[in-house]
Design an enzyme around this catalytic site. Structure first.
Site, mmCIF file in Angstrom:
data_model
loop_
_atom_site.group_PDB
_atom_site.id
_atom_site.type_symbol
_atom_site.label_atom_id
_atom_site.label_comp_id
_atom_site.label_asym_id
_atom_site.label_seq_id
_atom_site.Cartn_x
_atom_site.Cartn_y
_atom_site.Cartn_z
ATOM 1 N N LEU A 1 -68.971 -29.901 76.825
ATOM 2 C CA LEU A 1 -69.593 -29.469 78.072
ATOM 3 C C LEU A 1 -69.322 -27.975 78.244
ATOM 4 C CD1 LEU A 1 -70.995 -30.657 80.686
ATOM 5 C CD2 LEU A 1 -68.776 -30.296 81.760
ATOM 6 N N LYS B 1 -74.663 -32.647 81.114
ATOM 7 C CA LYS B 1 -73.697 -33.305 82.012
ATOM 8 C C LYS B 1 -74.289 -34.622 82.498
ATOM 9 C CE LYS B 1 -70.174 -31.975 85.411
ATOM 10 N NZ LYS B 1 -69.034 -32.520 84.713
ATOM 11 N N GLU C 1 -62.372 -31.357 73.308
ATOM 12 C CA GLU C 1 -62.125 -31.101 74.733
ATOM 13 C C GLU C 1 -61.378 -32.307 75.279
ATOM 14 O OE1 GLU C 1 -65.723 -30.777 77.161
ATOM 15 O OE2 GLU C 1 -66.740 -32.332 76.012
ATOM 16 N N TYR D 1 -75.099 -35.146 86.635
ATOM 17 C CA TYR D 1 -74.241 -34.934 87.793
ATOM 18 C C TYR D 1 -73.556 -33.575 87.725
ATOM 19 C CZ TYR D 1 -69.808 -35.672 85.286
ATOM 20 O OH TYR D 1 -68.730 -35.531 84.460
HETATM 21 N N1 PDD Z 1 -65.501 -32.993 84.598
HETATM 22 N N2 PDD Z 1 -65.401 -31.434 79.778
HETATM 23 C C1 PDD Z 1 -65.821 -32.597 80.301
HETATM 24 C C2 PDD Z 1 -66.167 -33.705 79.379
HETATM 25 C C3 PDD Z 1 -65.930 -32.745 81.706
HETATM 26 O O1 PDD Z 1 -66.351 -33.901 82.234
HETATM 27 C C4 PDD Z 1 -65.561 -31.671 82.544
HETATM 28 C C5 PDD Z 1 -65.673 -31.751 84.043
HETATM 29 C C6 PDD Z 1 -65.114 -30.473 81.941
HETATM 30 C C7 PDD Z 1 -64.758 -29.263 82.759
HETATM 31 O O2 PDD Z 1 -65.937 -28.711 83.283
HETATM 32 P P1 PDD Z 1 -65.921 -27.844 84.618
HETATM 33 O O3 PDD Z 1 -64.950 -26.738 84.423
HETATM 34 O O4 PDD Z 1 -67.316 -27.342 84.732
HETATM 35 O O5 PDD Z 1 -65.520 -28.775 85.706
HETATM 36 C C8 PDD Z 1 -65.067 -30.393 80.561
HETATM 37 C C9 PDD Z 1 -65.771 -33.213 85.998
HETATM 38 C C10 PDD Z 1 -64.880 -32.447 86.891
HETATM 39 C C11 PDD Z 1 -65.782 -34.686 86.297
HETATM 40 O O6 PDD Z 1 -66.278 -35.431 85.455
HETATM 41 O O7 PDD Z 1 -65.347 -35.113 87.355
#
Ligand code: PDD
Length: 286
Positions: free
Chosen positions: A205, A148, A181, A34
């Site tokens: 991620l 992801k 994280e 996703y």
């Molecule tokens: N989540 N780490 C994890 C485990 C994440 O699921 C996310 C993002 C991030 C931040 O990644 P980015 O800057 O690319 O959004 C870091 C999304 C927003 C979600 O699961 O809804």
């Protein structure tokens, strides 16, 4: 309430009308990928970066989807929705096949879903100045968190632990004590004016917001050290912040009930909040 529009395998319909087989491998195994991206002023933010990461994740798990066509459909759906401040969710699963663990034969059609919904304020907006509170929990996830995957049970367990503690996010801690994280955010510490964060690798991620914030830090002559902080060092750091598509740049002022630094959002974090906002303003103006 307005209807959320979806594109389900090329067909546009209200999200609530999308029906999926119980034999979808996403449903049975969490076998899918996703992306989530923000829309500001009717424009997708960091679209290229999100599409590249989607391609990479799909490649890593050998799901054969036409991402360029998916991107076009996403942009058409956004235009059709008329949404100015929003969130786009995209998901591609390996499709429908009788339940076996190994991948189904080539040619099994992936199920492709995208929806666009209004997203006028981040859930964390009220903490942008006061700072958010987080809890630390062990990182229970698998060894390919760089993909992801929609399989997010470990992340959900961590987010629930944070909610149970009345906090906004959970910091995942590795066995060696390092801060990995957040459950859905990237994590950063600030010590003596320098930003510290976990280097990219299979355990995190590769956050799109993380990459932009590191670029903005560089541009602002803020030194970045891609080495993780230890949970045991939290008492000595000056600032802590999180980044993510939905969280943007979020100061953290409490960890496990203890104040971080001065207990207020710090100057390095606030500078990065401002620089990030400038990027959004630029997108909207463009
Ligand atoms: N989540 N780490 C994890 C485990 C994440 O699921 C996310 C993002 C991030 C931040 O990644 P980015 O800057 O690319 O959004 C870091 C999304 C927003 C979600 O699961 O809804």
């Amino acid at each position: 309430m307005s209807v959320t529009l979806a594109d389900w395998n090329g067909e546009v319909m209200p999200l609530e009308d999308v029906k999926v087989s119980v034999l979808d491998r996403g449903f049975l195994f969490g076998d899918g990928i996703y992306e989530a991206l923000r829309v500001y002023g009717g424009k997708p933010f960091l679209l290229r970066e999100h599409m590249d990461r989607l391609k990479r994740s799909l490649k890593e798990v050998s799901i054969d989807a036409d991402v360029d066509a998916f991107e076009k459909r996403t942009l058409n759906l956004l235009a059709k929705s008329g949404i100015k401040e929003g969130l786009i969710y995209q998901q591609v699963t390996r499709g429908v096949y009788p339940r076996v663990h190994k991948y189904p034969p080539k040619g099994t059609k992936p199920n492709e879903l995208v929806w666009v919904k209004e997203f006028t304020e981040t859930p964390f907006a009220e903490f942008r100045e006061s700072g958010a509170a987080v809890v630390t929990v062990p990182d229970l996830r698998w060894k390919r968190c760089d993909i992801k995957s929609i399989n997010l049970l470990g992340n959900c367990m961590a987010a629930e632990a944070a909610a149970q503690a009345g906090c906004q996010e959970a910091l995942l801690i590795a066995e060696d004590g390092s801060i990995v994280e957040g459950s859905h955010t990237s994590a950063f510490g600030v010590k003596d004016g320098r930003v510290w964060t976990m280097p990219l690798g299979p355990n995190i991620l590769p956050g799109i917001t993380r990459a932009l914030v590191l670029k903005l830090a560089n541009r602002a002559n803020i030194e970045v050290i891609e080495r993780s902080l230890l949970k045991s060092e939290l008492g000595q750091i000056d600032e802590l912040f999180l980044t993510g598509t939905t969280s943007e740049v979020l100061p953290v002022t409490k960890v496990d009930g203890h104040g971080v630094g001065t207990g207020k959002a710090g100057p390095v974090t606030l500078r990065l909040v401002a620089e990030y906002q400038k990027e959004i303003d630029e997108l909207v103006r463009s």
